[in-house]
Design a protein around this motif. Structure first.
Motif, short mmCIF file in Angstrom:
data_model
loop_
_atom_site.label_atom_id
_atom_site.label_comp_id
_atom_site.label_asym_id
_atom_site.label_seq_id
_atom_site.Cartn_x
_atom_site.Cartn_y
_atom_site.Cartn_z
N ALA A 232 47.10 52.32 58.71
CA ALA A 232 47.86 52.56 57.95
C ALA A 232 47.22 52.27 57.00
CB ALA A 232 49.50 52.48 58.21
N ALA A 233 47.10 51.30 56.02
CA ALA A 233 45.96 51.04 55.13
C ALA A 233 44.71 51.70 54.66
CB ALA A 233 45.86 49.40 55.16
N SER A 234 44.22 52.05 55.62
CA SER A 234 42.45 53.01 55.95
C SER A 234 43.05 54.22 55.31
CB SER A 234 42.50 53.25 57.13
OG SER A 234 43.14 53.74 58.34
N LEU A 235 44.66 55.48 55.25
CA LEU A 235 44.64 56.42 54.68
C LEU A 235 44.74 56.47 53.95
CD1 LEU A 235 47.27 56.94 58.15
CD2 LEU A 235 44.84 58.07 58.34
N ILE A 236 44.55 55.26 52.35
CA ILE A 236 45.61 55.64 51.77
C ILE A 236 43.57 56.18 50.59
CG2 ILE A 236 44.38 54.15 48.68
CD1 ILE A 236 45.90 51.91 50.61
N GLY A 237 43.89 57.45 50.32
CA GLY A 237 42.53 58.42 49.61
C GLY A 237 42.91 59.60 50.25
N LYS A 238 43.90 59.82 51.82
CA LYS A 238 43.43 60.75 52.57
C LYS A 238 44.67 61.42 52.50
CE LYS A 238 39.91 58.97 55.09
NZ LYS A 238 38.87 59.38 55.44
N GLU A 239 44.52 62.79 52.75
CA GLU A 239 45.67 64.10 52.79
C GLU A 239 46.35 64.07 54.15
OE1 GLU A 239 45.91 67.96 50.38
OE2 GLU A 239 45.47 68.39 52.53
N VAL A 240 47.41 63.67 54.17
CA VAL A 240 48.44 63.68 55.24
C VAL A 240 49.64 64.91 55.54
CG1 VAL A 240 48.42 61.39 55.43
CG2 VAL A 240 50.24 61.82 53.97
N THR A 241 49.63 65.63 55.89
CA THR A 241 50.54 66.12 56.33
C THR A 241 52.08 65.49 56.85
OG1 THR A 241 49.53 67.77 56.42
CG2 THR A 241 51.42 68.72 56.68
N SER A 242 52.96 66.42 56.94
CA SER A 242 53.95 65.64 58.07
C SER A 242 54.99 67.15 57.31
CB SER A 242 55.00 64.43 56.92
OG SER A 242 56.42 64.08 57.75
N ASN A 243 55.91 67.24 58.52
CA ASN A 243 57.37 67.64 58.44
C ASN A 243 58.13 67.55 57.39
OD1 ASN A 243 56.37 69.60 60.07
ND2 ASN A 243 57.50 68.42 61.77
N GLY A 244 59.20 67.54 56.94
CA GLY A 244 59.60 67.75 55.96
C GLY A 244 59.96 69.02 54.77
N ASN A 245 61.29 68.23 53.66
CA ASN A 245 61.24 69.20 52.90
C ASN A 245 61.53 68.99 51.38
OD1 ASN A 245 63.88 69.28 52.43
ND2 ASN A 245 64.67 70.63 53.13
N THR A 246 61.35 67.97 51.06
CA THR A 246 61.48 67.20 49.98
C THR A 246 59.45 67.41 48.38
OG1 THR A 246 62.80 65.49 51.14
CG2 THR A 246 61.50 65.42 49.09
N LEU A 247 59.74 67.62 47.88
CA LEU A 247 58.77 67.88 46.93
C LEU A 247 59.10 66.95 45.48
CD1 LEU A 247 59.15 69.69 44.17
CD2 LEU A 247 59.22 71.49 46.25
N SER A 248 57.74 66.02 45.06
CA SER A 248 58.15 65.22 44.34
C SER A 248 57.54 66.22 43.24
CB SER A 248 57.29 63.86 44.06
OG SER A 248 57.16 63.10 43.06
N LEU A 249 58.13 65.87 42.21
CA LEU A 249 58.01 66.88 40.94
C LEU A 249 57.26 66.21 39.88
CD1 LEU A 249 58.02 69.75 38.58
CD2 LEU A 249 60.11 69.33 38.28
N GLU A 250 56.79 65.85 39.16
CA GLU A 250 56.14 64.44 37.93
C GLU A 250 56.29 65.36 36.35
OE1 GLU A 250 52.52 62.67 38.69
OE2 GLU A 250 53.24 62.71 40.90
N THR A 251 56.59 64.84 36.04
CA THR A 251 56.50 65.33 34.37
C THR A 251 55.32 66.25 33.57
OG1 THR A 251 58.23 63.82 33.76
CG2 THR A 251 56.95 65.19 32.05
N GLY A 252 55.38 67.72 33.44
CA GLY A 252 54.01 68.37 32.63
C GLY A 252 52.96 68.71 33.96
N ARG A 253 53.36 68.54 35.33
CA ARG A 253 52.41 68.83 36.11
C ARG A 253 53.47 69.75 37.34
NH1 ARG A 253 49.51 63.73 38.41
NH2 ARG A 253 48.32 65.68 39.63
N PRO A 254 52.39 70.64 37.98
CA PRO A 254 53.42 71.58 38.98
C PRO A 254 53.19 70.96 40.51
CG PRO A 254 51.04 71.95 38.52
CD PRO A 254 51.59 71.51 37.73
N ALA A 255 54.17 71.26 41.04
CA ALA A 255 54.52 70.66 41.91
C ALA A 255 54.29 71.56 43.50
CB ALA A 255 56.00 70.36 42.70
N ALA A 256 53.61 70.86 44.26
CA ALA A 256 53.04 71.41 46.07
C ALA A 256 53.64 71.66 46.79
CB ALA A 256 51.34 71.63 46.19
#
Length: 185
Positions: A50-74
Protein backbone atom coordinates in the motif's frame (compact mmCIF):
# COMPACT_ATOMS: atom_id res chain seq x y z
CA UNK A 1 -2.34 -45.82 30.18
CA UNK A 2 -2.90 -44.29 33.62
CA UNK A 3 -6.65 -43.95 33.09
CA UNK A 4 -7.32 -47.46 31.82
CA UNK A 5 -9.71 -49.62 33.76
CA UNK A 6 -7.56 -52.52 35.04
CA UNK A 7 -10.58 -54.83 34.91
CA UNK A 8 -11.15 -53.99 31.23
CA UNK A 9 -7.79 -53.23 29.68
CA UNK A 10 -7.78 -51.57 26.24
CA UNK A 11 -6.84 -53.78 23.35
CA UNK A 12 -3.77 -52.90 21.29
CA UNK A 13 -5.78 -51.83 18.25
CA UNK A 14 -7.84 -49.26 20.18
CA UNK A 15 -4.68 -47.99 21.83
CA UNK A 16 -2.99 -47.48 18.43
CA UNK A 17 -6.08 -45.63 17.06
CA UNK A 18 -6.13 -43.25 20.02
CA UNK A 19 -2.40 -42.54 19.69
CA UNK A 20 -2.88 -41.77 15.97
CA UNK A 21 -5.80 -39.46 16.81
CA UNK A 22 -3.76 -37.53 19.37
CA UNK A 23 -0.86 -37.28 16.91
CA UNK A 24 -3.20 -35.90 14.21
CA UNK A 25 -4.61 -33.36 16.64
CA UNK A 26 -1.13 -32.20 17.58
CA UNK A 27 -0.23 -31.75 13.91
CA UNK A 28 -3.44 -29.76 13.24
CA UNK A 29 -2.60 -27.42 16.12
CA UNK A 30 0.85 -26.87 14.60
CA UNK A 31 -0.64 -26.15 11.16
CA UNK A 32 -3.07 -23.66 12.71
CA UNK A 33 -0.18 -21.81 14.39
CA UNK A 34 1.73 -21.65 11.10
CA UNK A 35 -1.32 -20.32 9.25
CA UNK A 36 -1.65 -17.57 11.88
CA UNK A 37 1.98 -16.59 11.31
CA UNK A 38 1.41 -16.60 7.54
CA UNK A 39 -1.62 -14.32 7.93
CA UNK A 40 0.41 -11.87 10.02
CA UNK A 41 3.18 -11.88 7.43
CA UNK A 42 0.66 -11.29 4.61
CA UNK A 43 -0.76 -8.30 6.51
CA UNK A 44 2.70 -6.73 6.74
CA UNK A 45 3.22 -7.33 3.02
CA UNK A 46 -0.12 -5.62 2.23
CA UNK A 47 0.95 -2.61 4.27
CA UNK A 48 4.26 -2.40 2.44
CA UNK A 49 2.48 -2.72 -0.93
CA UNK A 50 0.00 0.00 0.00
CA UNK A 51 2.85 2.41 0.77
CA UNK A 52 4.22 1.83 -2.73
CA UNK A 53 0.99 3.35 -4.13
CA UNK A 54 1.85 6.85 -2.91
CA UNK A 55 1.98 9.08 -5.98
CA UNK A 56 -0.07 6.64 -8.08
CA UNK A 57 -3.56 7.33 -9.40
CA UNK A 58 -6.18 4.91 -8.08
CA UNK A 59 -9.80 4.27 -8.98
CA UNK A 60 -12.46 2.91 -6.66
CA UNK A 61 -16.23 2.67 -6.76
CA UNK A 62 -17.83 5.54 -4.85
CA UNK A 63 -19.58 8.84 -5.27
CA UNK A 64 -17.71 11.13 -2.88
CA UNK A 65 -15.54 14.01 -4.01
CA UNK A 66 -13.27 16.40 -2.15
CA UNK A 67 -13.56 20.12 -2.90
CA UNK A 68 -10.58 22.29 -2.01
CA UNK A 69 -10.82 26.08 -1.83
CA UNK A 70 -10.11 27.70 -5.18
CA UNK A 71 -9.66 24.40 -7.05
CA UNK A 72 -12.15 22.52 -9.20
CA UNK A 73 -13.16 19.03 -8.08
CA UNK A 74 -12.96 16.12 -10.50
CA UNK A 75 -15.79 13.61 -10.78
CA UNK A 76 -15.31 10.30 -12.57
CA UNK A 77 -17.96 7.86 -13.67
CA UNK A 78 -18.58 5.06 -16.10
CA UNK A 79 -21.50 4.82 -18.52
CA UNK A 80 -22.76 1.38 -19.49
CA UNK A 81 -23.99 2.57 -22.91
CA UNK A 82 -24.05 5.69 -25.08
CA UNK A 83 -26.15 8.43 -23.49
CA UNK A 84 -28.05 11.23 -25.23
CA UNK A 85 -28.43 13.14 -21.95
CA UNK A 86 -26.24 13.07 -18.85
CA UNK A 87 -27.02 15.10 -15.74
CA UNK A 88 -24.77 15.13 -12.66
CA UNK A 89 -26.20 16.21 -9.30
CA UNK A 90 -23.81 17.45 -6.62
CA UNK A 91 -25.06 17.14 -3.04
CA UNK A 92 -23.76 18.29 0.32
CA UNK A 93 -23.24 15.97 3.31
CA UNK A 94 -26.92 16.20 4.29
CA UNK A 95 -28.04 15.18 0.78
CA UNK A 96 -29.29 18.63 -0.24
CA UNK A 97 -28.82 19.46 -3.93
CA UNK A 98 -26.00 21.98 -4.36
CA UNK A 99 -25.73 22.01 -8.15
CA UNK A 100 -27.11 20.20 -11.16
CA UNK A 101 -24.74 19.99 -14.14
CA UNK A 102 -26.15 19.13 -17.58
CA UNK A 103 -23.35 17.37 -19.45
CA UNK A 104 -25.18 16.48 -22.65
CA UNK A 105 -24.30 13.55 -24.93
CA UNK A 106 -21.56 11.10 -23.92
CA UNK A 107 -20.30 7.77 -25.18
CA UNK A 108 -20.19 4.56 -23.16
CA UNK A 109 -17.11 4.05 -20.99
CA UNK A 110 -15.10 6.10 -18.52
CA UNK A 111 -15.98 9.79 -18.28
CA UNK A 112 -14.86 12.68 -16.12
CA UNK A 113 -16.16 16.12 -15.28
CA UNK A 114 -14.73 19.11 -13.40
CA UNK A 115 -16.99 20.93 -10.97
CA UNK A 116 -15.98 24.55 -10.35
CA UNK A 117 -17.12 24.43 -6.72
CA UNK A 118 -20.08 26.76 -7.22
CA UNK A 119 -23.72 26.24 -6.37
CA UNK A 120 -26.71 26.75 -8.70
CA UNK A 121 -26.62 30.54 -8.17
CA UNK A 122 -22.90 30.80 -9.00
CA UNK A 123 -21.70 31.24 -5.42
CA UNK A 124 -18.62 29.36 -4.22
CA UNK A 125 -19.45 26.64 -1.70
CA UNK A 126 -17.25 25.76 1.29
CA UNK A 127 -14.42 23.30 0.88
CA UNK A 128 -15.21 19.80 2.06
CA UNK A 129 -16.65 16.47 1.02
CA UNK A 130 -19.60 16.28 -1.36
CA UNK A 131 -21.46 13.45 -3.06
CA UNK A 132 -22.46 13.25 -6.69
CA UNK A 133 -25.03 11.27 -8.61
CA UNK A 134 -24.94 10.54 -12.33
CA UNK A 135 -28.21 10.21 -14.28
CA UNK A 136 -27.87 9.17 -17.91
CA UNK A 137 -30.56 8.53 -20.52
CA UNK A 138 -30.56 7.19 -24.09
CA UNK A 139 -32.44 8.70 -27.09
CA UNK A 140 -35.69 7.02 -25.94
CA UNK A 141 -35.43 8.44 -22.42
CA UNK A 142 -34.51 5.06 -20.96
CA UNK A 143 -32.02 5.21 -18.11
CA UNK A 144 -28.47 4.16 -19.00
CA UNK A 145 -26.42 2.37 -16.30
CA UNK A 146 -23.93 4.76 -14.71
CA UNK A 147 -21.55 4.10 -11.83
CA UNK A 148 -19.74 6.82 -9.91
CA UNK A 149 -16.04 6.42 -9.18
CA UNK A 150 -13.48 7.90 -6.84
CA UNK A 151 -10.36 8.71 -8.80
CA UNK A 152 -7.26 10.53 -7.59
CA UNK A 153 -3.63 10.46 -6.62
CA UNK A 154 -2.65 8.68 -3.42
CA UNK A 155 -1.06 11.20 -1.04
CA UNK A 156 -0.66 8.95 1.99
CA UNK A 157 -1.45 5.59 3.58
CA UNK A 158 -2.96 4.86 7.00
CA UNK A 159 -1.80 1.56 8.49
CA UNK A 160 -3.54 1.70 11.86
CA UNK A 161 -6.61 -0.43 11.07
CA UNK A 162 -7.27 -3.97 10.00
CA UNK A 163 -6.34 -3.08 6.41
CA UNK A 164 -4.39 -0.25 4.80
CA UNK A 165 -6.43 2.85 3.90
CA UNK A 166 -5.25 5.08 1.05
CA UNK A 167 -5.53 8.84 1.41
CA UNK A 168 -6.70 10.34 -1.88
CA UNK A 169 -6.82 14.03 -1.06
CA UNK A 170 -9.30 14.25 1.83
CA UNK A 171 -10.90 10.93 0.89
CA UNK A 172 -10.15 7.63 2.63
CA UNK A 173 -10.17 4.58 0.31
CA UNK A 174 -9.66 1.06 1.72
CA UNK A 175 -7.03 -0.85 -0.24
CA UNK A 176 -9.54 -3.66 -0.88
CA UNK A 177 -11.86 -1.18 -2.68
CA UNK A 178 -9.30 -0.14 -5.31
CA UNK A 179 -10.30 -1.29 -8.80
CA UNK A 180 -7.50 0.27 -10.87
CA UNK A 181 -4.00 1.68 -10.36
CA UNK A 182 -2.13 3.84 -12.87
CA UNK A 183 0.23 6.75 -13.25
CA UNK A 184 -1.23 10.25 -12.86
CA UNK A 185 -1.64 12.40 -15.87
Amino acid sequence: LQNQDPLQPMDNQQFAVQLATFNSLEQLIGINDKLGNLQTSQGATNQFNAASLIGKEVTSNGNTLSLETGRPAAMSYQLGANAAKVVVNVQDKSGALVRQIAVGTQNAGNQSLLWDGKDASGQAVPAGLYNFEVNAFDLNGKQVPASAQIKGTVTGVRLDGSEPVLEVGALQVPLSAVTNVGTPG
